[in-house]
Scaffold this motif. Structure first.
Motif, short mmCIF file in Angstrom:
data_model
loop_
_atom_site.label_atom_id
_atom_site.label_comp_id
_atom_site.label_asym_id
_atom_site.label_seq_id
_atom_site.Cartn_x
_atom_site.Cartn_y
_atom_site.Cartn_z
N MET A 1 0.72 -1.11 0.19
CA MET A 1 0.02 -0.12 0.07
C MET A 1 1.01 1.15 0.05
N GLU A 2 2.03 1.23 0.51
CA GLU A 2 3.05 2.48 0.62
C GLU A 2 3.39 2.93 -0.89
N ARG A 3 3.78 1.88 -1.74
CA ARG A 3 3.93 2.03 -2.78
C ARG A 3 3.00 2.92 -3.73
N ARG A 4 1.79 2.40 -3.52
CA ARG A 4 0.33 3.21 -4.43
C ARG A 4 0.47 4.63 -3.66
N ALA A 5 0.77 4.85 -2.35
CA ALA A 5 0.69 6.25 -1.65
C ALA A 5 1.64 7.17 -2.47
N ARG A 6 3.00 6.49 -2.59
CA ARG A 6 4.18 7.12 -3.20
C ARG A 6 3.59 7.54 -4.51
N ILE A 7 3.16 6.60 -5.42
CA ILE A 7 2.75 7.04 -6.82
C ILE A 7 1.75 7.79 -6.81
N LEU A 8 0.49 8.01 -6.07
CA LEU A 8 -0.47 8.95 -5.98
C LEU A 8 0.13 10.40 -5.74
N THR A 9 1.13 10.21 -4.52
CA THR A 9 1.52 11.63 -4.28
C THR A 9 2.26 12.22 -5.18
N LEU A 10 3.22 11.47 -5.83
CA LEU A 10 4.09 11.90 -7.02
C LEU A 10 3.24 12.39 -8.07
N THR A 11 2.32 11.68 -8.39
CA THR A 11 1.38 12.09 -9.63
C THR A 11 0.61 13.48 -9.18
N ALA A 12 0.15 13.44 -8.01
CA ALA A 12 -0.60 14.80 -7.70
C ALA A 12 0.35 15.88 -7.62
N GLY A 13 1.53 15.56 -7.37
CA GLY A 13 2.69 16.91 -7.23
C GLY A 13 2.94 17.17 -8.78
N LEU A 14 3.20 16.05 -9.57
CA LEU A 14 3.40 16.28 -10.94
C LEU A 14 2.16 17.06 -11.61
N ALA A 15 0.74 16.72 -11.18
CA ALA A 15 -0.29 17.64 -11.86
C ALA A 15 -0.23 18.91 -11.40
N ALA A 16 0.12 19.04 -10.04
CA ALA A 16 0.07 20.42 -9.59
C ALA A 16 1.32 21.42 -10.28
N ALA A 17 2.58 20.76 -10.09
CA ALA A 17 3.42 21.42 -11.24
C ALA A 17 3.05 21.77 -12.55
N GLY A 18 2.43 20.67 -13.15
CA GLY A 18 1.96 21.10 -14.27
C GLY A 18 0.80 22.13 -14.71
N ALA A 19 0.02 22.25 -13.58
CA ALA A 19 -0.76 23.37 -13.72
C ALA A 19 -0.37 24.65 -13.55
N ILE A 20 0.57 24.62 -12.68
CA ILE A 20 1.24 25.97 -12.28
C ILE A 20 2.12 26.47 -13.47
N LEU A 21 2.98 25.48 -14.00
CA LEU A 21 3.64 25.98 -15.13
C LEU A 21 3.16 26.07 -16.47
N GLY A 22 1.98 25.37 -16.64
CA GLY A 22 1.14 25.62 -17.92
C GLY A 22 0.53 27.01 -17.79
N ALA A 23 -0.01 27.22 -16.61
CA ALA A 23 -0.70 28.68 -16.26
C ALA A 23 0.43 29.71 -16.69
N LEU A 24 1.41 29.49 -16.01
CA LEU A 24 2.47 30.66 -16.24
C LEU A 24 2.90 30.68 -17.82
N ALA A 25 3.06 29.58 -18.37
CA ALA A 25 3.62 29.53 -19.67
C ALA A 25 2.50 30.24 -20.65
N SER A 26 1.15 30.04 -20.52
CA SER A 26 0.16 30.51 -21.45
C SER A 26 0.03 31.95 -21.01
N VAL A 27 0.15 32.51 -19.94
CA VAL A 27 0.10 33.83 -19.69
C VAL A 27 1.10 34.45 -20.44
N ALA A 28 2.38 33.97 -20.13
CA ALA A 28 3.32 34.64 -20.89
C ALA A 28 3.20 34.54 -22.45
N ALA A 29 2.97 33.17 -22.99
CA ALA A 29 2.50 33.33 -24.50
C ALA A 29 1.25 34.42 -24.90
N LEU A 30 0.50 34.57 -24.08
CA LEU A 30 -0.67 35.73 -24.28
C LEU A 30 0.06 36.99 -24.25
#
Length: 141
Positions: free
Chosen positions: A1-30
């Protein structure tokens, strides 16, 4: 169960980083799009309202939530996390900037830039992994 929790935590972190960096990149492109359009048409910069930036941030953030973890898990497993996030963001920005003046707009350019950066990072990461890996004829300690 610990492995699944690490995978989910990492995926959530990647999603948050992707959201922040995607938002910043799109505002800069605009902002770049409006600047280029103003320079091409020899006019003053149009008045930018918060709604345009909010919309751009929303689109970039939504794409980042999905594409960030997908690219990290599928393409960029051999690439260090900081290099993967930074390289993909820079590729996204370069693609968006390259397509600003074209009639299709910066979003397809950003997606192409993101994909090209991920492929380049993957190839570079695998090439480094091959050169660093010890050969089988060397004795191990």
């Amino acid at each position: 169960m610990e492995r699944r929790a690490r995978i989910l935590t990492l995926t959530a972190g990647l999603a948050a980083a992707g959201a922040i960096l995607g938002a910043l990149a799109s505002v800069a492109a605009l902002a770049a799009a409006f600047t280029v359009i103003a320079l091409i048409k020899d006019r003053h910069l149009p008045s930018l309202h918060g709604a345009e930036f909010a919309y751009a941030a929303g689109v970039g953030g939504a794409l980042g939530i999905v594409l960030g973890p997908a690219a990290a898990w599928l393409l960029l497993r051999d690439v260090p996390l900081g290099r993967a996030l930074g390289g993909a963001t820079i590729g996204t920005l370069l693609g968006a900037f390259a397509f600003v003046a074209l009639p299709v707009g910066p979003i397809p350019g950003a997606l192409l830039g993101f994909a090209a950066a991920c492929v380049w990072l993957r190839r570079r990461g695998r090439a480094k992994a091959r050169t660093i890996a010890p050969s089988s004829d060397q004795p191990r300690m």
